[in-house]
Design a protein around this motif. Sequence first.
Motif, mmCIF file in Angstrom:
data_model
loop_
_atom_site.group_PDB
_atom_site.id
_atom_site.type_symbol
_atom_site.label_atom_id
_atom_site.label_comp_id
_atom_site.label_asym_id
_atom_site.label_seq_id
_atom_site.Cartn_x
_atom_site.Cartn_y
_atom_site.Cartn_z
ATOM 1 N N CYS A 1 -15.138 3.679 -0.457
ATOM 2 C CA CYS A 1 -16.248 3.788 0.488
ATOM 3 C C CYS A 1 -15.783 4.582 1.687
ATOM 4 O O CYS A 1 -14.581 4.775 1.886
ATOM 5 N N GLY A 2 -16.734 5.045 2.507
ATOM 6 C CA GLY A 2 -16.324 5.827 3.656
ATOM 7 C C GLY A 2 -17.410 6.040 4.677
ATOM 8 O O GLY A 2 -18.513 5.503 4.575
ATOM 9 N N ALA A 3 -17.053 6.835 5.674
ATOM 10 C CA ALA A 3 -17.956 7.122 6.782
ATOM 11 C C ALA A 3 -19.180 7.916 6.328
ATOM 12 O O ALA A 3 -20.156 8.008 7.070
ATOM 13 N N ASP A 4 -19.142 8.468 5.117
ATOM 14 C CA ASP A 4 -20.312 9.185 4.595
ATOM 15 C C ASP A 4 -21.391 8.229 4.088
ATOM 16 O O ASP A 4 -22.384 8.645 3.525
ATOM 17 N N LYS A 5 -21.164 6.901 4.288
ATOM 18 C CA LYS A 5 -22.128 5.851 3.954
ATOM 19 C C LYS A 5 -22.296 5.651 2.453
ATOM 20 O O LYS A 5 -23.274 5.090 1.998
ATOM 21 N N SER A 6 -21.313 6.098 1.681
ATOM 22 C CA SER A 6 -21.390 5.997 0.221
ATOM 23 C C SER A 6 -20.319 5.087 -0.331
ATOM 24 O O SER A 6 -19.218 5.003 0.213
ATOM 25 N N ILE A 7 -20.653 4.419 -1.433
ATOM 26 C CA ILE A 7 -19.685 3.678 -2.224
ATOM 27 C C ILE A 7 -19.696 4.318 -3.609
ATOM 28 O O ILE A 7 -20.764 4.504 -4.206
ATOM 29 N N TYR A 8 -18.512 4.673 -4.074
ATOM 30 C CA TYR A 8 -18.382 5.268 -5.401
ATOM 31 C C TYR A 8 -17.610 4.322 -6.308
ATOM 32 O O TYR A 8 -16.545 3.830 -5.945
ATOM 33 N N ALA B 1 -17.164 -4.037 4.683
ATOM 34 C CA ALA B 1 -17.401 -4.207 6.123
ATOM 35 C C ALA B 1 -18.193 -3.004 6.622
ATOM 36 O O ALA B 1 -17.762 -1.865 6.462
ATOM 37 N N CYS B 2 -19.351 -3.283 7.239
ATOM 38 C CA CYS B 2 -20.272 -2.214 7.625
ATOM 39 C C CYS B 2 -20.418 -2.091 9.140
ATOM 40 O O CYS B 2 -20.285 -3.071 9.871
ATOM 41 N N GLN B 3 -20.730 -0.892 9.570
ATOM 42 C CA GLN B 3 -20.907 -0.622 10.993
ATOM 43 C C GLN B 3 -21.996 -1.493 11.610
ATOM 44 O O GLN B 3 -21.915 -1.865 12.772
ATOM 45 N N ASP B 4 -23.001 -1.863 10.846
ATOM 46 C CA ASP B 4 -24.118 -2.665 11.373
ATOM 47 C C ASP B 4 -23.781 -4.161 11.461
ATOM 48 O O ASP B 4 -24.666 -4.988 11.608
ATOM 49 N N ARG B 5 -22.499 -4.506 11.350
ATOM 50 C CA ARG B 5 -21.971 -5.870 11.478
ATOM 51 C C ARG B 5 -22.292 -6.761 10.272
ATOM 52 O O ARG B 5 -22.120 -7.960 10.333
ATOM 53 N N ASN B 6 -22.767 -6.194 9.202
ATOM 54 C CA ASN B 6 -23.029 -6.954 7.982
ATOM 55 C C ASN B 6 -21.894 -6.774 6.981
ATOM 56 O O ASN B 6 -21.206 -5.751 6.982
ATOM 57 N N VAL B 7 -21.733 -7.793 6.141
ATOM 58 C CA VAL B 7 -20.870 -7.696 4.975
ATOM 59 C C VAL B 7 -21.805 -7.573 3.783
ATOM 60 O O VAL B 7 -22.700 -8.398 3.601
ATOM 61 N N ARG C 1 -17.248 8.982 -12.378
ATOM 62 C CA ARG C 1 -18.149 8.171 -11.567
ATOM 63 C C ARG C 1 -19.144 7.428 -12.446
ATOM 64 O O ARG C 1 -19.816 8.026 -13.280
ATOM 65 N N THR C 2 -19.225 6.107 -12.246
ATOM 66 C CA THR C 2 -20.156 5.290 -13.014
ATOM 67 C C THR C 2 -21.357 4.867 -12.179
ATOM 68 O O THR C 2 -22.452 4.725 -12.708
ATOM 69 N N HIS C 3 -21.135 4.654 -10.871
ATOM 70 C CA HIS C 3 -22.224 4.265 -9.978
ATOM 71 C C HIS C 3 -21.984 4.863 -8.600
ATOM 72 O O HIS C 3 -20.838 5.068 -8.194
ATOM 73 N N HIS C 4 -23.076 5.122 -7.905
ATOM 74 C CA HIS C 4 -23.009 5.603 -6.527
ATOM 75 C C HIS C 4 -24.045 4.843 -5.720
ATOM 76 O O HIS C 4 -25.206 4.754 -6.109
ATOM 77 N N VAL C 5 -23.601 4.252 -4.604
ATOM 78 C CA VAL C 5 -24.500 3.533 -3.709
ATOM 79 C C VAL C 5 -24.524 4.276 -2.384
ATOM 80 O O VAL C 5 -23.472 4.555 -1.808
ATOM 81 N N ALA C 6 -25.716 4.625 -1.900
ATOM 82 C CA ALA C 6 -25.872 5.272 -0.596
ATOM 83 C C ALA C 6 -26.460 4.253 0.367
ATOM 84 O O ALA C 6 -27.556 3.737 0.140
ATOM 85 N N THR D 1 -22.476 3.214 8.241
ATOM 86 C CA THR D 1 -21.112 3.612 7.930
ATOM 87 C C THR D 1 -20.334 2.422 7.387
ATOM 88 O O THR D 1 -20.507 1.294 7.839
ATOM 89 N N LEU D 2 -19.480 2.689 6.418
ATOM 90 C CA LEU D 2 -18.700 1.654 5.739
ATOM 91 C C LEU D 2 -17.231 1.838 6.118
ATOM 92 O O LEU D 2 -16.662 2.903 5.898
ATOM 93 N N TYR D 3 -16.631 0.786 6.699
ATOM 94 C CA TYR D 3 -15.290 0.927 7.251
ATOM 95 C C TYR D 3 -14.170 0.347 6.398
ATOM 96 O O TYR D 3 -13.038 0.786 6.483
ATOM 97 N N ASP D 4 -14.434 -0.680 5.611
ATOM 98 C CA ASP D 4 -13.359 -1.324 4.874
ATOM 99 C C ASP D 4 -13.949 -2.087 3.694
ATOM 100 O O ASP D 4 -15.146 -2.381 3.675
ATOM 101 N N MET D 5 -13.107 -2.407 2.720
ATOM 102 C CA MET D 5 -13.558 -3.202 1.581
ATOM 103 C C MET D 5 -12.392 -3.994 1.018
ATOM 104 O O MET D 5 -11.239 -3.653 1.209
#
Length: 145
Positions: A8-15, A55-61, A30-35, A39-43
């Motif tokens: 995941c990354g600052a591009d807001k994507s999970i691959y 862990a997301c910038q909007d304070r949600n998990v 690539r099997t799945h892509h989530v947009a 922004t996504l900071y850690d997993m």
Amino acid sequence: RDIQMISCGADKSIYFRSAQRASDGLHFVRTHHVAEKTTLYDMDIDITQKYVAVACQDRNVRVYNTVNGKQKKCYKGSQGDEGSLLKVHVDPSGTFLATSCSDKSISVIDFYSGECVAKMFGHSEIVTGMKFTYDCRHLITVSGD
């Protein structure tokens, strides 16, 4: 055993990628892509390897199924109204996860219900790393202070 890579990354994507053997070596397909809209900071992945917590910038998990890439849960990772989640770590038992926020707080959350079971302050700088001990009795945190 299949090899899987999730990023995941600052591009807001999970691959979600799976390794496939070819004549010239191993390739990740690539099997799945989530947009996401944030922004996504850690997993971190749980002990069963069925779920990944982000862990997301909007304070949600946000918790995703590692097989199909579908979101399973979304809950508050910080009790405050300021800052962004920077780190997330799932304990070895898969019962709790810990988050650190840019407001310098740390929260311990029930992995299944999303209920905050503890919140603490103590560092004068942001927490840049954390890890539960193998017996799940202690949370070790690292900060610039």
